[in-house]
Design an enzyme around this catalytic site. Structure first.
Site, short mmCIF file in Angstrom:
data_model
loop_
_atom_site.label_atom_id
_atom_site.label_comp_id
_atom_site.label_asym_id
_atom_site.label_seq_id
_atom_site.Cartn_x
_atom_site.Cartn_y
_atom_site.Cartn_z
N TYR A 76 38.29 -46.22 17.99
CA TYR A 76 39.74 -46.19 17.77
C TYR A 76 40.08 -46.76 16.40
O TYR A 76 40.93 -46.23 15.69
CB TYR A 76 40.47 -46.98 18.86
CG TYR A 76 41.97 -46.80 18.76
CD1 TYR A 76 42.60 -45.74 19.40
CD2 TYR A 76 42.74 -47.65 17.97
CE1 TYR A 76 43.96 -45.53 19.27
CE2 TYR A 76 44.11 -47.45 17.84
CZ TYR A 76 44.71 -46.39 18.49
OH TYR A 76 46.06 -46.18 18.35
N PHE A 128 58.71 -25.46 -0.98
CA PHE A 128 57.87 -24.98 0.10
C PHE A 128 58.59 -25.32 1.40
O PHE A 128 59.28 -26.34 1.49
CB PHE A 128 56.45 -25.57 0.07
CG PHE A 128 55.62 -24.98 1.18
CD1 PHE A 128 55.22 -23.65 1.11
CD2 PHE A 128 55.30 -25.71 2.32
CE1 PHE A 128 54.52 -23.07 2.17
CE2 PHE A 128 54.60 -25.13 3.37
CZ PHE A 128 54.21 -23.80 3.29
N THR A 129 58.41 -24.48 2.41
CA THR A 129 59.20 -24.57 3.65
C THR A 129 59.21 -25.97 4.27
O THR A 129 60.26 -26.59 4.41
CB THR A 129 58.67 -23.54 4.66
OG1 THR A 129 57.26 -23.73 4.82
CG2 THR A 129 58.93 -22.12 4.20
N ASP A 219 52.05 -32.27 -4.49
CA ASP A 219 51.54 -31.55 -3.33
C ASP A 219 50.21 -30.91 -3.75
O ASP A 219 50.17 -29.84 -4.34
CB ASP A 219 52.54 -30.48 -2.88
CG ASP A 219 52.05 -29.72 -1.65
OD1 ASP A 219 50.85 -29.79 -1.34
OD2 ASP A 219 52.88 -29.06 -1.00
N LYS A 262 43.40 -26.40 3.75
CA LYS A 262 43.21 -25.38 2.71
C LYS A 262 41.96 -25.70 1.88
O LYS A 262 40.85 -25.40 2.29
CB LYS A 262 44.46 -25.28 1.84
CG LYS A 262 45.62 -24.52 2.49
CD LYS A 262 46.43 -25.37 3.40
CE LYS A 262 47.78 -24.75 3.74
NZ LYS A 262 48.50 -25.54 4.75
N ARG A 386 57.49 -13.82 3.49
CA ARG A 386 57.87 -14.92 2.61
C ARG A 386 59.07 -14.43 1.81
O ARG A 386 58.97 -14.03 0.66
CB ARG A 386 56.73 -15.32 1.65
CG ARG A 386 55.53 -15.94 2.32
CD ARG A 386 55.64 -17.44 2.59
NE ARG A 386 56.29 -17.82 3.82
CZ ARG A 386 56.03 -18.96 4.48
NH1 ARG A 386 55.12 -19.80 4.05
NH2 ARG A 386 56.68 -19.26 5.57
N PHE A 453 61.31 -18.83 10.41
CA PHE A 453 60.31 -17.76 10.27
C PHE A 453 59.21 -17.87 11.32
O PHE A 453 58.58 -16.89 11.67
CB PHE A 453 59.69 -17.77 8.87
CG PHE A 453 59.10 -19.09 8.48
CD1 PHE A 453 59.89 -20.08 7.94
CD2 PHE A 453 57.75 -19.35 8.67
CE1 PHE A 453 59.36 -21.32 7.60
CE2 PHE A 453 57.20 -20.57 8.32
CZ PHE A 453 58.01 -21.56 7.79
N1 F0G Z 1 52.29 -27.78 1.18
C1 F0G Z 1 51.86 -26.53 0.92
C2 F0G Z 1 51.82 -26.04 -0.47
C3 F0G Z 1 51.46 -25.72 1.98
O1 F0G Z 1 51.04 -24.48 1.72
C4 F0G Z 1 51.51 -26.22 3.30
C5 F0G Z 1 51.13 -25.39 4.43
C6 F0G Z 1 51.96 -27.52 3.52
C7 F0G Z 1 52.34 -28.27 2.41
C8 F0G Z 1 52.07 -28.11 4.89
O2 F0G Z 1 50.81 -28.40 5.39
O3 F0G Z 1 50.57 -26.84 7.35
O4 F0G Z 1 49.03 -28.77 7.02
O5 F0G Z 1 51.36 -29.15 7.71
N2 F0G Z 1 51.01 -24.16 4.34
C9 F0G Z 1 50.56 -23.23 5.35
C10 F0G Z 1 50.62 -21.85 4.78
C11 F0G Z 1 51.21 -23.39 6.67
O6 F0G Z 1 50.38 -20.91 5.57
O7 F0G Z 1 50.86 -21.66 3.60
P1 F0G Z 1 50.43 -28.28 6.95
#
Ligand code: F0G
Length: 461
Positions: A76, A128-129, A219, A262, A386, A453
């Site tokens: 843990y 970014f979303t 990021d 990634k 997108r 989305f």
């Molecule tokens: N920042 C970027 C540039 C991303 O592409 C993503 C996730 C995140 C932050 C968030 O990270 O998913 O680990 O919580 N991108 C995925 C995509 C979902 O399909 O581009 P996460």
């Protein structure tokens, strides 16, 4: 006889384990996509043939990473995998302080909660979303300060991820530096088409921000790909290694976060890292509320081991070249058919220009959503919207945001698909392109409050 014009590259690995994929009929896919509300996020993965939805968590781990999974220390507190990962965070990202998280957005949540006060502004090189949503939930307004070229799918600028320092300065003049907790920089920029920033631009932004006392936060989710583009496109970097370039990039930032799903070629994991001891202490405290103890942050010990090992692989030049080379191959083949997509070819994905592809559909008939569904119906290849759906609604007015870019992303998981899979994909898109004039748009029939989305549903007009 053909003359030898160029020599090809090939992947620096071979296949040891395979996963069968299901072939489906067109009738089956028509039914499946209807049931999924014409939203590729709502398809069952077993109904998908070639899955280009995302490169997030969909990568193939190496035998070295899998071997690491067997030595997970599932204590843990104080797992040895955590300390190994921390050492690698210092080594590759150059940040002394580190908190693990289960994925990227958990780290975004902490960065936003710690740094943002209600009424602040966060400038960034395109939204970014999940990043923007966490900034908004913490009370900030996101302001896009990317160069104009990034919003033009046809513009060949080699560094479309660059910040326009004039736009940044305009915001600073308007709201004052004390209302700007940090500048948020991503690279390559996902929503712009996987487009990198240059080191020269980063240094310029850094020196501007130094004069105003504003920090930069990074990021670094696909930072390795940005480093590759700097190496191959920017003067003075050709002889530097990916490791050196990544290290230099990170040196200009106060802190960073990574979706390890990634670059690190794992299935789960995230990183929060900083040079700032006080911010670190706050993150280390916040993580126990939402994720788990600060030495695992929602991950198993084995996941942290796979991340640490993935980090060592992600900086190997041949790996990055093969990864980006596959995207490039796909782009070059699409080009043969005159199919419109974002140029230059990006790092992790091809972004089809749905506005140009389906130029008879107005944006509020969701051309990118439509195109992603049509490609799936044609061949079982899954991409993602997108465009207007991803952009969501303006929190102040409640209206749709109408982004200039209306794209379908075909994202390449690392080390997963072969060149033949890419050929099948390209030919499917070419077939949809030939038939494009017969394609009708969609209407939205269900819209969730956050990140619509993912779960929004549509019907054919
Ligand atoms: N920042 C970027 C540039 C991303 O592409 C993503 C996730 C995140 C932050 C968030 O990270 O998913 O680990 O919580 N991108 C995925 C995509 C979902 O399909 O581009 P996460």
């Amino acid at each position: 006889m053909k003359k030898l014009e160029k020599r090809s590259w090939a992947e620096p690995f071979k296949i040891k384990v395979v996963e069968p994929i299901k072939m489906t009929s067109k009738e089956h896919r028509l039914e499946a996509v209807k049931e999924a509300g014409y939203n590729t996020f709502l398809l069952k993965s077993e109904d998908v043939y070639i899955d280009l939805l995302t490169d997030s968590g969909t990568n193939a781990m190496s035998d070295y990473q899998w071997a690491g999974m067997m030595i997970g220390d599932e204590a843990y507190a104080g797992s040895k995998n955590f300390y190994y990962l921390w050492d690698n965070v210092k080594k590759f990202y150059g940040m002394p302080y580190f908190v693990p998280t289960h994925q990227g957005r958990a780290a975004e949540h902490m960065v936003s909660q710690i740094l943002i006060k209600k009424g602040d502004y966060v400038p960034g090189n395109m939204y970014f979303t999940t990043t923007r949503l966490h900034q908004e939930l913490a009370g900030a307004t996101f302001v896009d300060v990317i160069i104009d070229e990034a919003h033009d799918p046809g513009d060949p600028h080699p560094f479309k991820g660059n910040v326009d320092v004039n736009k940044l300065d305009k915001l600073v003049q308007e709201v004052g530096a004390d209302k700007i907790p940090y500048v948020c920089i991503a690279g390559p920029v996902n929503m712009a088409g996987g487009q990198p920033f240059s080191m020269a631009n980063l240094k310029e932004v850094k020196s501007y921000c130094d004069t105003k006392g504003i920090d930069l936060w990074f990021d670094a989710t696909r930072a390795v790909e940005n480093a590759y583009f700097i190496k191959t496109r920017e003067e003075g970097y050709a002889d530097k290694t990916i490791t050196e370039i990544l290290f230099e990039i990170c040196s200009y930032f106060e802190g960073l976060w990574v979706s390890a799903k990634k670059d690190l070629m794992v299935n789960i994991g995230g990183i929060f890292a900083t040079k700032n001891k006080d911010v670190f202490e706050q993150a280390r405290n916040l993580v126990v509320v939402y994720e788990g103890l600060h030495t695992y942050g929602g991950l198993a010990g084995r996941d942290m081991e796979a991340m640490a090992r993935g980090m060592e692989e992600m900086v190997q030049y041949d790996n990055v070249r093969a990864r980006i080379g596959q995207v490039e191959y796909c782009g070059n083949r699409l080009e043969e058919f005159g199919i419109p997509f974002v140029k230059p070819i990006g790092g992790h994905a091809i972004f089809l220009d749905a506005k140009a592809f389906l130029d008879h559909l107005p944006q509020d008939q969701f051309p990118a959503q439509t195109l992603a569904a049509e490609i799936y119906i044609d061949s079982g290849v899954r991409g993602m919207e997108r465009g207007i759906v991803s952009a969501g609604r303006d929190p102040k007015t409640g209206d749709h945001r109408y982004p200039k870019l209306e794209l379908v992303r075909l994202t390449f998981p690392r080390r997963v698909y072969t060149q033949a899979h890419i050929d099948v994909t390209v030919e499917s898109i070419a077939s949809v392109y030939e038939n494009r004039k017969n394609i009708k748009g969609l209407k939205m029939v269900y819209e969730p409050k956050y990140l619509r989305f993912f779960q929004g549903r549509f019907d054919r007009l």
